[in-house]
Design an enzyme around this catalytic site. Structure first.
Site, PDB file in Angstrom:
ATOM      1  N   HIS A 126      10.297  -8.086  -6.097  1.00 10.92           N
ATOM      2  CA  HIS A 126       9.201  -8.560  -6.950  1.00 10.92           C
ATOM      3  C   HIS A 126       9.788  -8.922  -8.315  1.00 10.92           C
ATOM      4  O   HIS A 126      10.768  -8.321  -8.750  1.00 10.92           O
ATOM      5  CB  HIS A 126       8.209  -7.399  -7.082  1.00 10.92           C
ATOM      6  CG  HIS A 126       6.919  -7.728  -7.752  1.00 10.92           C
ATOM      7  ND1 HIS A 126       6.799  -7.836  -9.118  1.00 10.92           N
ATOM      8  CD2 HIS A 126       5.677  -7.948  -7.252  1.00 10.92           C
ATOM      9  CE1 HIS A 126       5.534  -8.105  -9.422  1.00 10.92           C
ATOM     10  NE2 HIS A 126       4.829  -8.176  -8.311  1.00 10.92           N
ATOM     11  N   ASP A 203      11.629   0.814  -6.054  1.00 13.96           N
ATOM     12  CA  ASP A 203      10.302   0.322  -6.418  1.00 13.96           C
ATOM     13  C   ASP A 203       9.362   0.715  -5.277  1.00 13.96           C
ATOM     14  O   ASP A 203       9.386   0.116  -4.206  1.00 13.96           O
ATOM     15  CB  ASP A 203      10.395  -1.193  -6.609  1.00 13.96           C
ATOM     16  CG  ASP A 203       9.040  -1.846  -6.767  1.00 13.96           C
ATOM     17  OD1 ASP A 203       8.014  -1.144  -6.682  1.00 13.96           O
ATOM     18  OD2 ASP A 203       9.006  -3.073  -6.973  1.00 13.96           O
ATOM     19  N   GLN A 206       4.613  -0.503  -2.994  1.00 13.65           N
ATOM     20  CA  GLN A 206       3.967  -0.738  -1.697  1.00 13.65           C
ATOM     21  C   GLN A 206       4.253   0.392  -0.718  1.00 13.65           C
ATOM     22  O   GLN A 206       3.702   0.412   0.379  1.00 13.65           O
ATOM     23  CB  GLN A 206       4.451  -2.072  -1.099  1.00 13.65           C
ATOM     24  CG  GLN A 206       4.188  -3.278  -1.974  1.00 13.65           C
ATOM     25  CD  GLN A 206       2.704  -3.545  -2.182  1.00 13.65           C
ATOM     26  OE1 GLN A 206       1.844  -3.068  -1.428  1.00 13.65           O
ATOM     27  NE2 GLN A 206       2.393  -4.314  -3.207  1.00 13.65           N
ATOM     28  N   LYS A 229      -2.483   0.442  -6.829  1.00 12.30           N
ATOM     29  CA  LYS A 229      -2.251   0.070  -5.423  1.00 12.30           C
ATOM     30  C   LYS A 229      -2.413   1.286  -4.515  1.00 12.30           C
ATOM     31  O   LYS A 229      -2.345   1.195  -3.303  1.00 12.30           O
ATOM     32  CB  LYS A 229      -0.851  -0.515  -5.247  1.00 12.30           C
ATOM     33  CG  LYS A 229      -0.681  -1.839  -6.003  1.00 12.30           C
ATOM     34  CD  LYS A 229       0.739  -2.310  -5.975  1.00 12.30           C
ATOM     35  CE  LYS A 229       1.025  -3.338  -7.036  1.00 12.30           C
ATOM     36  NZ  LYS A 229       0.671  -4.696  -6.660  1.00 12.30           N
ATOM     37  N   CYS A 366       4.809 -13.217  -6.742  1.00 16.42           N
ATOM     38  CA  CYS A 366       5.783 -12.734  -7.740  1.00 16.42           C
ATOM     39  C   CYS A 366       7.137 -12.469  -7.086  1.00 16.42           C
ATOM     40  O   CYS A 366       7.820 -11.487  -7.416  1.00 16.42           O
ATOM     41  CB  CYS A 366       5.298 -11.475  -8.445  1.00 16.42           C
ATOM     42  SG  CYS A 366       3.793 -11.733  -9.360  1.00 16.42           S
TER      43      CYS A 366
END
Ligand code: PMP
Length: 408
Positions: A126, A203, A206, A229, A366
């Protein structure tokens, strides 16, 4: 086309007042809808228990502080970390910028980057996990290398092992891709990074809503995610870092709360996590995040993961039967399906689906370097959450069949 299901629905739709009957919300990878327990916690926080934290000597403020720190403990436990290693930030973007600034760019950090040092990213990151590193690299004269993807569109860890060198000081990788849903073998990636002495940041934006995460078992150095999220509020996120690394890092923003003692001659700083939390924090964001963590853990991340991977399988199977559909990402994606309809721009796909009450995302997500690697300007993306079921996939597939009829 009929869609068969081998999953029991989680039957949680009633928990989500912002999802009206008949609306297929398939954009959870952008942001999730909020369940009632989170909305209730926010309402109670502002409407009944509200006060500042860490400063007040009166009882209400002491209680709010206890709730704030209880949330930190809860969130830390959720990812297998410790509270003193868990920093509240605005979101993943802020967390990554903080590590870039304090760990790599600040000369007071023992790990600051020097000219000629290297940073290792992957092709599917991202922009939040590219641009902050790029900005530091440009300032100090460091270089960025990019790990390619395997044929089934995962981060290629064999390639990573072959290309990493002692010049690489930091590796930053998505635990789950926001475009492809590919799940990283985080432990192996960490071992490869550590084999040359590099630090690794994952990261987890998700990943935390989709699978159980344990930073201690992974062994990584930093782990970041956004609350919104994870069925929590916007404006709140988490930077988890190994304590000795955080403790060696100089502060980021200066202000109230992050200090030990201030005179006009000099300020000394609080230990982590307070050192990185200048100013009045997003108190009720933290309270809402606590409720969100409770909510997903009550359901169980294993169950959520099984549910979403089953939805992915169904969606891929059904969409794969439509000739003009090209699917991206691996079969076992964690709840995200990117696709293209031949000859139709993804924005047109999403617009026609919207007319059919199906909300998907279309664009570069992104992740423009990934779009370049896939050879497309954009993709259409359906992403799932705990509220989705086979009905939503049926609506998606019906909508795509309509798209193919319209564009003939
Ligand atoms: N990384 C990934 C994988 C993401 O999906 C997102 C959000 N789309 C981000 C980073 C950035 O998160 P935020 O905008 O909440 O800071």
């Amino acid at each position: 086309m009929s869609v068969t299901t081998d999953t029991r629905p989680l039957d949680l739709l009633a928990d989500f007042p912002a999802i009206p009957a008949g609306w297929a919300y398939l954009d959870t990878a952008a942001t999730s809808q909020k369940p009632k327990p989170v909305l209730d916690a926010i309402n109670r926080g502002y409407g009944e228990t509200y006060a500042t934290v860490h400063r007040g000597v009166y009882q209400r403020s002491a209680d709010m502080t206890l709730a704030f720190e209880a949330a930190r403990e809860r969130v830390a436990r959720f990812i297998g970390g410790k509270p003193q290693e868990t920093v509240f930030v605005r979101g993943a973007t802020e967390a990554i910028n903080l590590v870039a600034a304090c760990l790599l760019e600040n000369r007071d950090s023992p790990h600051f980057l020097k000219r000629g040092d290297r940073i290792l990213l992957s092709m599917l990151e991202h922009h939040s996990n590219i641009v902050p590193w790029q900005m530091v690299a440009e300032k100090v004269g460091a270089h960025i290398d990019v790990i390619p993807l395997t044929a089934d569109q995962r981060i290629d860890l064999d390639a990573m092992a072959a290309m990493i060198t002692p010049a690489h000081k930091l590796v930053a990788l998505a635990h789950v891709s926001n475009v492809l849903g590919s799940v990283l073998d985080a432990r192996r990636a960490t071992e490869i990074a550590h084999s040359v002495g590099a630090k690794i940041l994952l990261d987890g934006c998700q990943a935390v809503p989709r699978l159980p995460v344990d930073v201690a078992a992974i062994g990584c150095d930093f782990y970041v995610f956004s609350g919104h999220k994870l069925y929590g509020p916007t404006g709140i996120g988490v930077l988890w870092g190994r304590y000795e690394l955080l403790d060696a890092m100089p502060p980021w923003q200066g202000g109230g709360s992050m200090i030990d003692r201030v005179t006009f001659a000099k300020a000394t700083y609080a230990p982590p996590p307070g050192r990185f939390e200048a100013g009045t924090p997003h108190i009720i964001g933290v309270v809402g995040l606590h409720a969100a963590v409770d909510y997903v853990e009550r359901i169980g991340l294993d169950r959520i993961h099984a549910h979403e991977t089953a939805l992915v399988r169904q969606a891929r199977e059904a969409l794969g039967q439509i000739n003009s559909v090209r699917l991206f990402g691996p079969e076992d994606s964690a709840g995200i399906v990117s696709f293209a309809v031949e000859g139709v721009h993804p924005h047109d796909v999403a617009t026609i689906l919207d007319e059919a009450n199906v909300a998907i995302r279309a664009g570069h997500h992104c992740a423009q370097p990934l779009m370049d690697a896939l050879g497309v300007p954009a993709t259409a993306r359906a992403s799932f959450g705990v509220y989705n079921g086979a009905d939503d996939i049926a609506a998606l597939v019906k909508g795509i069949e309509r798209v193919t009829r319209i564009f003939g």
